[in-house]
Design an enzyme around this catalytic site. Sequence first.
Site, PDB file in Angstrom:
ATOM      1  N   GLU A 115      -1.023   3.351   0.094  1.00  0.00           N
ATOM      2  CA  GLU A 115      -1.405   4.616  -0.540  1.00  0.00           C
ATOM      3  C   GLU A 115      -0.520   4.890  -1.758  1.00  0.00           C
ATOM      4  O   GLU A 115      -1.016   5.313  -2.806  1.00  0.00           O
ATOM      5  CB  GLU A 115      -1.301   5.755   0.473  1.00  0.00           C
ATOM      6  CG  GLU A 115      -2.293   5.625   1.612  1.00  0.00           C
ATOM      7  CD  GLU A 115      -2.652   6.948   2.232  1.00  0.00           C
ATOM      8  OE1 GLU A 115      -3.688   7.528   1.852  1.00  0.00           O
ATOM      9  OE2 GLU A 115      -1.887   7.420   3.101  1.00  0.00           O
ATOM     10  N   GLU A 135      -4.494   2.744   9.785  1.00  0.00           N
ATOM     11  CA  GLU A 135      -4.492   4.073  10.397  1.00  0.00           C
ATOM     12  C   GLU A 135      -5.578   4.262  11.454  1.00  0.00           C
ATOM     13  O   GLU A 135      -5.338   4.864  12.508  1.00  0.00           O
ATOM     14  CB  GLU A 135      -4.638   5.150   9.309  1.00  0.00           C
ATOM     15  CG  GLU A 135      -3.358   5.471   8.565  1.00  0.00           C
ATOM     16  CD  GLU A 135      -3.085   4.531   7.394  1.00  0.00           C
ATOM     17  OE1 GLU A 135      -2.226   4.859   6.569  1.00  0.00           O
ATOM     18  OE2 GLU A 135      -3.745   3.473   7.307  1.00  0.00           O
TER      19      GLU A 135
END
Length: 259
Positions: A115, A135
């Site tokens: 990210e 995730e």
Amino acid sequence: MALTLPPTFTYEKRGRIALMTINRPEAMNSFTKEMLIGMDAAFDDFNADPDLWVAVITGAGQKAFCAGMDLKDALPAIAGGDSMGYEDPAKRPFQNIYKPIIAAVNGVCIAGGLEFLQGMDIRIAAENAIFGLGEVRWGVVPAGGTHIRLPQQIPWAVAMELLLTGNNIDAKRAYDIGLINKIVPADKLLDEALAWAEKICQNGPLAVRTAKEIAVRALNNEPKFVLEKTMSARVFQSEDAKEGPRAFAEKRKPNYTGR
């Protein structure tokens, strides 16, 4: 006023270049909240210093650039409503940094590490670099801007592969899909990143910053980030989001219920 940073995030000024290092190699350079706050402070200083034109960021050691947030601490905190220093739902890492940021990816770049990478401009990777978003395997989502930035930066089908499966890809595939600019031997990585920084520093700094600012602002990602923040909240508040970290900590397969 002197800038005080935790030892787990270092910041060095080398002429026109700011060299920042994620310095927690014993934990795959995973982030704590203290480190996030330190990184933001370092980038604020970099952004405000007219003598610094380009930033280079890397990870300490040979195994990892960044494995994201330390899940044992971060997921329970986020599920409890802690914004981990990002209270504004329209903001994401490096969003308002218009000076160029170069990543030197030395190994694992997953979850929050990937990210962060999406907020950087030039990405140089070692041959052993690995990229991924795991995730969903732990019942949560990468809510640091990935749902918006990743499909803007690589083909839709590959972005969905990373988002929905939790699988990793190697440096070669990351290069082939345009996620990174170049692959180099690990022992040449930092030198290569600094060489790119020096090349950019030969250009007009106002022109460079303006070129990046136009490109970033034209995406108009702020309302999209708000959408991501709002919708991801329902995941982080779910029973699955509690089960995922438990399973991770207990090294077992999660038992999800969809609630």
